[in-house]
Structures are given as C-alpha cells and as structure tokens.
Scaffold this motif. Sequence first.
Motif, PDB file in Angstrom:
ATOM      1  N   TYR A 181     -11.335  11.544  -4.949  1.00  0.00           N
ATOM      2  CA  TYR A 181     -10.900  10.425  -5.790  1.00  0.00           C
ATOM      3  C   TYR A 181     -11.128  10.758  -7.263  1.00  0.00           C
ATOM      4  O   TYR A 181     -10.239  10.566  -8.106  1.00  0.00           O
ATOM      5  N   VAL A 231      -8.717  -0.729  -9.732  1.00  0.00           N
ATOM      6  CA  VAL A 231      -7.694  -1.679  -9.283  1.00  0.00           C
ATOM      7  C   VAL A 231      -7.927  -3.053  -9.908  1.00  0.00           C
ATOM      8  O   VAL A 231      -6.975  -3.747 -10.281  1.00  0.00           O
ATOM      9  N   GLN A 260     -11.272  -3.401  -3.079  1.00  0.00           N
ATOM     10  CA  GLN A 260     -10.571  -2.428  -3.912  1.00  0.00           C
ATOM     11  C   GLN A 260     -11.547  -1.844  -4.921  1.00  0.00           C
ATOM     12  O   GLN A 260     -12.660  -2.332  -5.097  1.00  0.00           O
ATOM     13  N   SER A 261     -11.105  -0.820  -5.601  1.00  0.00           N
ATOM     14  CA  SER A 261     -11.940  -0.129  -6.572  1.00  0.00           C
ATOM     15  C   SER A 261     -12.048  -0.907  -7.881  1.00  0.00           C
ATOM     16  O   SER A 261     -11.314  -1.864  -8.131  1.00  0.00           O
ATOM     17  N   TYR A 288      -0.139   3.851  -2.673  1.00  0.00           N
ATOM     18  CA  TYR A 288      -1.494   4.353  -2.469  1.00  0.00           C
ATOM     19  C   TYR A 288      -1.509   5.501  -1.464  1.00  0.00           C
ATOM     20  O   TYR A 288      -2.044   6.581  -1.740  1.00  0.00           O
ATOM     21  N   ASP A 307       0.804  -1.222   0.000  1.00  0.00           N
ATOM     22  CA  ASP A 307       0.000   0.000   0.000  1.00  0.00           C
ATOM     23  C   ASP A 307       0.839   1.275   0.000  1.00  0.00           C
ATOM     24  O   ASP A 307       0.287   2.374   0.108  1.00  0.00           O
ATOM     25  N   SER A 316       0.543   8.628  -2.563  1.00  0.00           N
ATOM     26  CA  SER A 316      -0.133   9.460  -3.556  1.00  0.00           C
ATOM     27  C   SER A 316      -1.198  10.337  -2.906  1.00  0.00           C
ATOM     28  O   SER A 316      -1.402  11.486  -3.322  1.00  0.00           O
ATOM     29  N   TRP A 317      -1.865   9.800  -1.889  1.00  0.00           N
ATOM     30  CA  TRP A 317      -2.835  10.619  -1.163  1.00  0.00           C
ATOM     31  C   TRP A 317      -2.127  11.749  -0.416  1.00  0.00           C
ATOM     32  O   TRP A 317      -2.614  12.895  -0.380  1.00  0.00           O
ATOM     33  N   GLU A 334      -5.281   6.213  -9.057  1.00  0.00           N
ATOM     34  CA  GLU A 334      -4.677   4.942  -8.671  1.00  0.00           C
ATOM     35  C   GLU A 334      -3.784   4.384  -9.770  1.00  0.00           C
ATOM     36  O   GLU A 334      -4.134   4.415 -10.951  1.00  0.00           O
ATOM     37  N   GLN A 335      -2.654   3.877  -9.362  1.00  0.00           N
ATOM     38  CA  GLN A 335      -1.711   3.232 -10.272  1.00  0.00           C
ATOM     39  C   GLN A 335      -1.274   1.910  -9.649  1.00  0.00           C
ATOM     40  O   GLN A 335      -1.282   1.747  -8.433  1.00  0.00           O
ATOM     41  N   GLU A 340      -8.325  11.321 -10.328  1.00  0.00           N
ATOM     42  CA  GLU A 340      -8.377  10.589 -11.594  1.00  0.00           C
ATOM     43  C   GLU A 340      -8.394  11.560 -12.773  1.00  0.00           C
ATOM     44  O   GLU A 340      -7.695  11.366 -13.768  1.00  0.00           O
TER      45      GLU A 340
END
Length: 213
Positions: free
Chosen positions: A65, A110, A106-107, A19, A16, A22-23, A75-76, A69
């Motif tokens: 979010y 993902v 997860q989204s 993740y 993580d 990045s936030w 997300e990557q 995007e």
Amino acid sequence: MIRTVVFDIGETLVRDDRYWASWADWLGAPRHTVAALVGAVVAQGRDNADALRLIKPGIDLAAEYAAREAAGRGEQLDETDLYPDVRPVLARLQGLGVRVVIAGNQSIKVGQLLRELDLPADFVATSGEWGAAKPSEEFFARVLDASGDAGSRETLYVGDHPANDVAPAAAAGLLTAHLRRGPWGHLWADTPEAEAADWRIDGLMELTEIVTP
C-alpha cells in the motif's frame, strides 16, 4: 422517528471497481482474475484481502500500500466512483431534516477523498481515522457519538454486509437496513443475518420513505 442515517462506504456509496482494478494492475494480474478471486473469498466468508494473498503469497499489504502511494498509484476516488443514487438521497435526507453520517471500514486517505467530494453529509469518518473497524463495538460506539443527539433507536445504519453492518449495528442498539448491492449484498441477501435487518432495500432512494413519518 429516525433522526440520523449512517452510511457504510464500500459498495454502499462507492463502487469498488477502481480499487480492485488498481490492485490487479499493481500486481500485474488480469483484472478479471482479481475480481473472480475477490468473489471466491467473499463466498467463503474470508477477508477480501485474501484475494491479493492468493495472487502474491506472502504479500505484505501495508508495505505494498505504501509503495503504491509513493509511486503515485495509490487510492483514488472521484464522482465516477459513486453509485448514481448517492448524491440525490443524501441531499433528500438532509432536506427532510435528517442528520447524514458516512462511516465505514476505509483508510485515512479515503476519508480525505470523500470530504473533498463535498457530499451532502454532516459528518464523514473512516475506520482508519477512528482506529476502530467494523464489526467492533468501539466502531459502533463511535457511530453513536457521530449521530449527534439522536439516540440508538433514532439512528439507522445502512450497509451491504450482514456480518459487518447489520448484525453489529443491531447489537449496538441501532436500527438497520440491509442494502442488496455489491458482491456481499447480493450473495448474502437471503441469509438469516440480512433478513434480521429492520429494512431490506434494493436502492438508497427507498430510505426517503423509511425516514418519512
């Protein structure tokens, strides 16, 4: 006999680090601060997203979010995000004739990114795609559907979170393995919930011995 192994995603297969970093970058906060707050809310048994709410009170996570995007900063996921034992163990399990399923909270994105990695897996799905998240009964009913023709006592669910992985999977009748990995896996490794797992492992390669008759 175990015929299907189902893997959680975050901190089981995927680190993580990216993740949360990045936030932190998106919110203009030091990465160390966000990481520390994630650890703090986890220790309190709270939603890990509460760390972001502490950084930015009143944050609309869905809106943020979407904004990330739209800005190309969403997300990557690539090979560097996988733990080193992931590909070897998935391939080994398939080589043993075991059905490999990946299913976690997860989204939708993902799920797409995981499939693009072309992992040795027979089925990949996320809670975002299913519209059901752990620890709900519906999520684990979906897990059983994804396990193919294996019954619940022939399906092993592997995860790091005792409350989200071990307990609800066991309640659904699945075999369980608690993985001592990531903040949840380490923090709660010695709790009754983790100790209730059928197996307790420190690495994924241990699964090859568990599934071998």
